[in-house]
Design an enzyme around this catalytic site. Sequence first.
Site, mmCIF file in Angstrom:
data_model
loop_
_atom_site.group_PDB
_atom_site.id
_atom_site.type_symbol
_atom_site.label_atom_id
_atom_site.label_comp_id
_atom_site.label_asym_id
_atom_site.label_seq_id
_atom_site.Cartn_x
_atom_site.Cartn_y
_atom_site.Cartn_z
ATOM 1 N N ASP A 184 0.797 -1.239 0.000
ATOM 2 C CA ASP A 184 0.000 0.000 0.000
ATOM 3 C C ASP A 184 0.828 1.286 0.000
ATOM 4 O O ASP A 184 0.364 2.331 -0.433
ATOM 5 C CB ASP A 184 -0.944 0.015 1.212
ATOM 6 C CG ASP A 184 -0.203 -0.173 2.536
ATOM 7 O OD1 ASP A 184 1.033 -0.326 2.509
ATOM 8 O OD2 ASP A 184 -0.855 -0.168 3.592
ATOM 9 N N HIS A 185 2.056 1.216 0.474
ATOM 10 C CA HIS A 185 2.816 2.460 0.678
ATOM 11 C C HIS A 185 3.604 2.921 -0.548
ATOM 12 O O HIS A 185 4.047 4.056 -0.596
ATOM 13 C CB HIS A 185 3.813 2.298 1.834
ATOM 14 C CG HIS A 185 3.207 2.475 3.191
ATOM 15 N ND1 HIS A 185 2.240 1.642 3.684
ATOM 16 C CD2 HIS A 185 3.426 3.402 4.156
ATOM 17 C CE1 HIS A 185 1.890 2.039 4.904
ATOM 18 N NE2 HIS A 185 2.592 3.109 5.208
ATOM 19 N N ASP A 204 3.306 -1.111 11.628
ATOM 20 C CA ASP A 204 2.859 0.208 11.225
ATOM 21 C C ASP A 204 2.199 0.832 12.449
ATOM 22 O O ASP A 204 1.462 0.153 13.166
ATOM 23 C CB ASP A 204 1.856 0.115 10.074
ATOM 24 C CG ASP A 204 1.601 1.493 9.486
ATOM 25 O OD1 ASP A 204 2.228 1.819 8.466
ATOM 26 O OD2 ASP A 204 0.814 2.262 10.067
ATOM 27 N N ARG A 226 -1.475 12.412 10.251
ATOM 28 C CA ARG A 226 -0.214 13.087 10.576
ATOM 29 C C ARG A 226 -0.046 14.293 9.689
ATOM 30 O O ARG A 226 -0.482 14.288 8.536
ATOM 31 C CB ARG A 226 0.974 12.162 10.329
ATOM 32 C CG ARG A 226 0.992 11.057 11.275
ATOM 33 C CD ARG A 226 2.360 10.455 11.495
ATOM 34 N NE ARG A 226 2.174 9.570 12.607
ATOM 35 C CZ ARG A 226 2.443 8.279 12.602
ATOM 36 N NH1 ARG A 226 3.027 7.736 11.549
ATOM 37 N NH2 ARG A 226 2.176 7.539 13.648
ATOM 38 N N SER A 260 5.992 7.265 13.318
ATOM 39 C CA SER A 260 5.975 5.977 12.642
ATOM 40 C C SER A 260 6.636 4.847 13.431
ATOM 41 O O SER A 260 7.429 5.068 14.337
ATOM 42 C CB SER A 260 6.712 6.160 11.320
ATOM 43 O OG SER A 260 7.172 4.947 10.817
ATOM 44 N N ARG A 305 8.614 2.819 11.799
ATOM 45 C CA ARG A 305 9.724 2.404 10.916
ATOM 46 C C ARG A 305 11.010 2.177 11.714
ATOM 47 O O ARG A 305 11.538 3.088 12.356
ATOM 48 C CB ARG A 305 9.928 3.420 9.779
ATOM 49 C CG ARG A 305 10.352 4.794 10.172
ATOM 50 C CD ARG A 305 10.248 5.781 9.015
ATOM 51 N NE ARG A 305 8.860 6.132 8.755
ATOM 52 C CZ ARG A 305 8.436 7.328 8.348
ATOM 53 N NH1 ARG A 305 9.300 8.291 8.098
ATOM 54 N NH2 ARG A 305 7.158 7.579 8.167
HETATM 55 C C1 MIC Z 1 3.281 6.479 8.549
HETATM 56 O O1 MIC Z 1 2.081 6.742 8.552
HETATM 57 O O2 MIC Z 1 4.162 7.256 8.977
HETATM 58 C C2 MIC Z 1 3.724 5.149 8.000
HETATM 59 C C3 MIC Z 1 4.452 5.392 6.760
HETATM 60 O O3 MIC Z 1 2.606 4.346 7.727
HETATM 61 C C4 MIC Z 1 4.603 4.476 9.060
HETATM 62 C C5 MIC Z 1 5.242 3.237 8.620
HETATM 63 C C6 MIC Z 1 6.441 3.428 7.753
HETATM 64 O O4 MIC Z 1 7.214 4.352 7.978
HETATM 65 O O5 MIC Z 1 6.602 2.630 6.844
HETATM 66 C C7 MIC Z 1 3.900 4.208 10.382
HETATM 67 O O6 MIC Z 1 2.953 4.862 10.718
HETATM 68 O O7 MIC Z 1 4.361 3.351 11.146
HETATM 69 FE FE1 SF4 Z 2 -0.579 4.728 5.074
HETATM 70 FE FE2 SF4 Z 2 0.549 5.489 7.378
HETATM 71 FE FE3 SF4 Z 2 -0.922 7.192 5.926
HETATM 72 FE FE4 SF4 Z 2 -2.083 5.217 7.152
HETATM 73 S S1 SF4 Z 2 -1.008 6.906 8.100
HETATM 74 S S2 SF4 Z 2 -2.465 5.865 5.062
HETATM 75 S S3 SF4 Z 2 -0.596 3.586 6.970
HETATM 76 S S4 SF4 Z 2 1.010 6.271 5.358
#
Ligand code: MIC
Ligand code: SF4
Length: 758
Positions: A98-99, A163, A451, A646, A648
């Site tokens: 999805d990312h 995630d 976010r 995140s 990550r």
């Molecule tokens: C996000 O919303 O910041 C992400 C991208 O989904 C991350 C995961 C990632 O960095 O791959 C998260 O929320 O954990």
């Molecule tokens: Fe994707 Fe993270 Fe955004 Fe949710 S918050 S849509 S998991 S990038």
Amino acid sequence: MTVAASTPIELIQGVYSTLDERVAIGRHRLGRALTLAEKVLVNHLDDPENADLQRGVSYVDLRPDRVAMQDATAQMAWLQFMTAGLEEVRVPTTTHCDHLIEARDDGKRDLAAALDGNREVYDFLASVCARYGAGFWKPGSGIIHQVVLEQYAFPGGMMIGTDSHTPNAGGAGMVAVGVGGADAVDVMTGFPWNVRWPKLIGVHLTGELNGWAAPKDVILKVADILTVKGGTGAIVEYFGPGARSLSATGKATICNMGAEIGATTSLFAYDEAIGRYLKSTGREAVADAANSVAHHLRADDEVEANPGDYFDRIIQIDLSTLSPHINGPHTPDLARPVADLGDEAEREGWPLAVSAGLIGSCTNSSYEDITRAASIARDAVAKGLTAKAPLLVTPGSEQVRATIERDGLLADFEALGAQVLANACGPCIGQWDRQDLEDGIPNSIVTSYNRNFPKRNDGYATTHAFVTSPETVIALTIAGRLDFDPSKDTLLNDVGEEVRLMVGAGEELPAAGFDPGKETFQAPPADGSSVEVTISPSSDRLQVLTPFPAWDGSDLTDLRVLVKAQGKCTTDHISMAGRWLKYRGHLENISGNVYMGAVNAFTGEVGAGWDATDGETRTYPEIARRYHEAGMAWVAIGDENMGEGSSREHAAMEPRFRGARVVIARSFARIHETNLKKQGVLPLTFADPADYDLIGPEDRISVIGLADLAPDLPVTVVVTAPDGTETRIVGEHTYSADQIEWFKAGSALNLIRERSGN
Ligand code: MIC
Ligand code: SF4
């Protein structure tokens, strides 16, 4: 292990079969009635009779029912798993693509471009899932959390996901926690998942939402009250009559964005709304099973009667008086009612014109969200209005997309000029090839995401992102202004009449049922042992991992200060997403972004500092590379809530790879702190937060007495100034005895390897 496109009823019945006994053990051990979170946790304890259950103090071992991973974090998790030498995952696991889909033209073309551009990574993930018995959700299937809610979440279950928004499944009554890949690997290799026994925050909801207020406003308000660090170490449990008035997907929105307050997870009790959702998504059997143990899938009656006796903190929200909110820019806890944004924006100098409106993300892309926003779009078009700014819509899943297309809702958005993007994260994670505006132009965007850290959506430092409900996004996008209050202001239509937008009318669930859309799931073969997983040595996207070296037993002395970050240093600051997402499976390449967004506390500059090798100023990734090549170990210094955001683990692995041994901060976000520990980096907090100010750019840092590293015992940090003056300060840590072994072994993974003889 068979991993299907949904959680098998036998697994759920297995979880329910132990509830009577385990809940009784929990009540006996704690000597009182239990909240829902406690029931679910006790039912998943590795050793319910003996685990130490001191809130916010003891660490416990849990046995989650499932693991879910998304493509941007799964690559590193699978690379770690592969080194453990197992034949199969030990717990049902799925990977969701999805990312990595960039938003540019429209869903179809963007998906085709992603399939092409990310082929190597998708092939890797598809084959690694087939090899080790995991389910694979192809690109186009949707955002992990929406798919999990639709297919896998069940009341009273427990899962971990790589995630931070994994808690979305709390909307279906599941304890679902966001973790780093190394935590997932523990569970996938058959070890328990280790976490601190959480504190509990209760949110008592009364009344009912009305007017422009939406479920999103509940969490926007909670973020206002608790701030981005107020939920750290806690599970947020929602209860009361107001909770029962919300749909399952509305509950999921609230739980999802609990990540923004740092909560371990959030959850709601099983109720009729969750039952309706399970049935509508084809899981009648799950609803029936849940109904048969419904008394265990909610808090004991005493809890709602006397919440003060059960929660560490209680927040009261009357949904009937809750006004629509909008939070931002730059941080998700900067809240105010929509009606007050105009004045504040004017005072602060934020651009009043809305340059784009974006609906979607894992937080707000359910059928109900889309119907509510689409009803406003339909009404606006009928009233002769057009959108003043570009509108981008990302459906949360293939099932939602197919259903809203069938029900004519996509057409409602398109009539307003909207661009419908692929079922993916898209602009929420910086996968937005923004064409309408260049970097450097101050502008404001409104999104239904969660976010809003600087640069997160379009990569531009000059974009001010505000998060709000889908209905408020569409209203402000039609108006084209931040100072528009849809509950009282009017707009001029195409014939010069003053018209008012209607309050959104949502449908909780599709009357004609969900249309599953295209088949996007790949089940693993019964025996995957002959599936080949290839990683080309010349790949710039994937790289086989080399284990980090074990601790050599001596103190960490004379470490250079690579970075002293001032203010917010989220994981987006430490390891930026957007265009860097393509290197998530290649540790060396992605280390090219390490601390790139951090604000240098000495100079105010972003992403650059003093290079001790020659006194020059360079970018942090460059300095880190030079220290690495010179074999110099270093330390990073952080402010409050270091590593917020995140899950990550790249934000921990990159520093570790480049030679970081210690990170000292005023405080840490939970997942980042764990990720650092797991990768063998020592996370310390200043016992006296003022000691942060003592650290100079050219100081050397030593952490001494490490041979005696023990739980609850602070360590001594010696700060040596360039003139040789030494200052001793106290560094606190949260290591348990077991976690100290991770540090000693060099990483938690090294321990797994040792235990499995690899
Ligand atoms: C996000 O919303 O910041 C992400 C991208 O989904 C991350 C995961 C990632 O960095 O791959 C998260 O929320 O954990
Ligand atoms: Fe994707 Fe993270 Fe955004 Fe949710 S918050 S849509 S998991 S990038």
